[in-house]
Design a protein around this motif. Structure first.
Motif, short mmCIF file in Angstrom:
data_model
loop_
_atom_site.label_atom_id
_atom_site.label_comp_id
_atom_site.label_asym_id
_atom_site.label_seq_id
_atom_site.Cartn_x
_atom_site.Cartn_y
_atom_site.Cartn_z
N PRO A 74 0.82 -1.23 0.00
CA PRO A 74 0.00 0.00 0.00
C PRO A 74 0.85 1.28 0.00
N TYR A 75 0.35 2.27 -0.73
CA TYR A 75 1.05 3.56 -0.85
C TYR A 75 1.42 4.12 0.52
N ALA A 76 0.50 4.01 1.46
CA ALA A 76 0.74 4.59 2.79
C ALA A 76 1.96 3.96 3.46
N ASP A 77 2.17 2.66 3.24
CA ASP A 77 3.34 2.00 3.83
C ASP A 77 4.62 2.38 3.09
N VAL A 78 4.52 2.40 1.76
CA VAL A 78 5.70 2.73 0.95
C VAL A 78 6.23 4.12 1.30
N ASP A 90 14.93 7.10 12.37
CA ASP A 90 13.71 6.35 12.64
C ASP A 90 12.93 6.17 11.34
N LYS A 91 12.25 5.02 11.19
CA LYS A 91 11.50 4.75 9.97
C LYS A 91 10.45 5.83 9.67
N SER A 92 9.93 6.47 10.72
CA SER A 92 8.88 7.47 10.50
C SER A 92 9.47 8.88 10.30
N ASP A 93 10.77 9.05 10.49
CA ASP A 93 11.37 10.39 10.34
C ASP A 93 11.28 10.97 8.92
N PRO A 94 11.66 10.19 7.90
CA PRO A 94 11.68 10.80 6.56
C PRO A 94 10.33 11.38 6.12
N SER A 95 9.23 10.66 6.37
CA SER A 95 7.94 11.19 5.91
C SER A 95 7.56 12.46 6.68
N ARG A 96 8.06 12.60 7.89
CA ARG A 96 7.77 13.82 8.66
C ARG A 96 8.69 14.98 8.29
N ASN A 97 9.94 14.65 7.97
CA ASN A 97 10.96 15.71 7.87
C ASN A 97 11.45 16.05 6.47
N SER A 145 10.53 -6.37 3.49
CA SER A 145 10.46 -6.18 2.04
C SER A 145 9.17 -5.49 1.65
N MET A 146 9.14 -4.99 0.44
CA MET A 146 7.95 -4.34 -0.12
C MET A 146 7.89 -4.67 -1.60
N VAL A 147 6.72 -4.42 -2.20
CA VAL A 147 6.60 -4.47 -3.66
C VAL A 147 6.21 -3.06 -4.09
N ILE A 148 7.05 -2.45 -4.93
CA ILE A 148 6.83 -1.03 -5.24
C ILE A 148 6.69 -0.81 -6.75
N PRO A 149 5.58 -0.17 -7.16
CA PRO A 149 5.45 0.20 -8.57
C PRO A 149 6.22 1.50 -8.84
N TRP A 150 7.48 1.34 -9.24
CA TRP A 150 8.33 2.51 -9.52
C TRP A 150 7.99 3.11 -10.87
N VAL A 151 8.34 4.37 -11.04
CA VAL A 151 8.31 5.00 -12.35
C VAL A 151 9.72 5.50 -12.61
N VAL A 212 11.97 8.25 -10.75
CA VAL A 212 11.51 9.62 -10.49
C VAL A 212 10.09 9.62 -9.94
N GLY A 213 9.53 8.41 -9.74
CA GLY A 213 8.17 8.37 -9.23
C GLY A 213 7.81 7.00 -8.71
N LEU A 214 6.64 6.91 -8.10
CA LEU A 214 6.06 5.63 -7.71
C LEU A 214 4.54 5.75 -7.71
N TYR A 215 3.87 4.64 -7.91
CA TYR A 215 2.41 4.65 -8.01
C TYR A 215 1.91 5.70 -9.02
N GLY A 216 2.64 5.86 -10.13
CA GLY A 216 2.18 6.76 -11.20
C GLY A 216 2.29 8.23 -10.88
N GLU A 217 2.95 8.56 -9.77
CA GLU A 217 3.06 9.95 -9.36
C GLU A 217 4.52 10.28 -9.08
N THR A 218 4.79 11.58 -8.94
CA THR A 218 6.15 12.01 -8.61
C THR A 218 6.62 11.35 -7.32
#
Ligand SMILES: Nc1nc2c(c(=O)[nH]1)N[C@H]1C(S)=C(S)[C@@H](COP(=O)(O)O)O[C@H]1N2
Ligand SMILES: [Mo]
Length: 323
Positions: A74-78, A90-97, A145-151, A212-218
């Protein structure tokens, strides 16, 4: 409060109408509450210039080869479970900072043993090849691990453009390391800037892409905007983020992780269930997003499941020695 930065938007990478609709939807759903609670709950006083990046659709993307048929994480996890030490450990630092990074304008400097030693803008980079969607299995050395739709587009296209000379045997990649944009580089957890390297034949392999992107977005800032490496048969840390230079060399580059601990992190870093990390087994992995009661660990596959494609690159090498 939520201001998308117009200077961020390159005309080449968006479909304006879609981007606008996307942004409106984002503004409506995100609201102020989310931002406030994210800041307050963590006790983090966010700088005035930390703004979540508006999500923008990328221009038409062709379906690339090599897609796994496993279900994307899921996008939210990625986008919230990340390693990007320039913004905290911390795993949650990048999305916050990570909102403080300025991803426009962006240029990449191509250096070393190449005919075209030049700076190239991100917009010009994007003209080298059409954007493809590549759904890849990814595995971190930490055992998830994750499965990521990269662009992205094949790294080989940039290498062709750069025209390495006969001396070039490796490519070294270097991340941005600006303390004004990346609070984590004030902390000496790694020897900044973050660097990585590939052998030239690995770098030319069609599975290796610049994303340069994932899930069809930047690409969200926390995932390495605006440009990062994706090498799906290697541990996640090879996937260097926010790349500002590529240096072609004759000698094997020393990555930040090798410098930090050469006993634990080798140059090759191929996913290999038979070679344990000195402090833990690499035989299994936990798929992020498959939470709950039935979350069983799955077996880690040789070269992360890409053995048919990349095994030849390492024929005759002792992979316990060259880990
Ligand atoms: N510049 C930089 N690149 C980096 C890292 C980092 O700390 N800094 N972490 C690496 C690690 S350990 C992993 S697992 C992946 C994680 O990428 P993701 O957070 O986008 O999933 O990024 C890699 N690239
Ligand atoms: Mo990692």
């Amino acid at each position: 409060m939520i201001i998308s930065r117009p200077s961020d938007i390159a005309p080449s990478e968006i479909t304006p109408r879609e981007a606008y609709a996307e942004r409106r939807r984002f503004l409506q759903t995100a609201g102020l509450g989310l931002i406030a609670s994210a800041g307050l709950a963590s006790g983090l006083v966010q700088a005035a210039n930390v703004q979540p990046q508006a999500r923008r659709k990328l221009a038409p993307i062709v379906k690339g080869p090599y897609a796994t048929d496993e279900k994307p994480t899921p996008y939210a996890d990625v986008t919230t479970y990340n390693n990007f030490y320039e913004f905290g450990t911390d795993k949650s630092d990048p999305s916050r900072n990570a909102g403080t990074i300025r991803t426009r304008p962006w240029t990449v400097s191509v250096e070393g043993d190449v005919k075209r030693a030049k700076r190239i803008s991100l917009d010009d980079l994007l003209k080298l090849a059409p954007l493809e969607e590549r759904i890849y299995r990814m595995r971190c050395v930490e055992g998830w691990s994750m499965v990521i739709p990269w662009v992205g587009f094949p790294l080989a296209r940039l290498i062709e453009w750069a025209e390495p000379t006969g001396n070039a045997r490796y490519v070294e990649f270097i991340s941005l390391a600006d303390p004004d944009q990346m609070p984590g580089v004030r902390v000496p957890v790694l020897d900044w800037p973050y660097t990585e390297g590939l052998r030239l034949d690995e770098a030319r392999h069609p599975l290796a892409i610049l994303a340069v992107g994932l899930y069809g977005e930047t690409l969200p800032d926390q995932n390495g905007a605006p440009l990062r490496l994706v090498v799906p048969w290697k541990y996640g840390f090879k996937g260097i983020k926010s790349i500002v230079s590529l240096r072609f060399t004759e000698k094997m580059p020393v990555s930040s992780w090798m410098r930090a601990n050469s006993r634990e992190y080798g140059f090759y870093s191929n996913v290999n269930p038979e070679v344990d990390h000195p402090r833990w087994s690499q035989a299994t992995e936990r798929r992020i997003g498959e939470g709950g009661l039935f979350n069983r660990r799955r077996k880690t596959l040789m070269f992360n499941g890409y053995a048919d494609q990349v095994g030849q690159l390492y024929a005759g090498m002792d992979l316990r020695k060259y880990f």
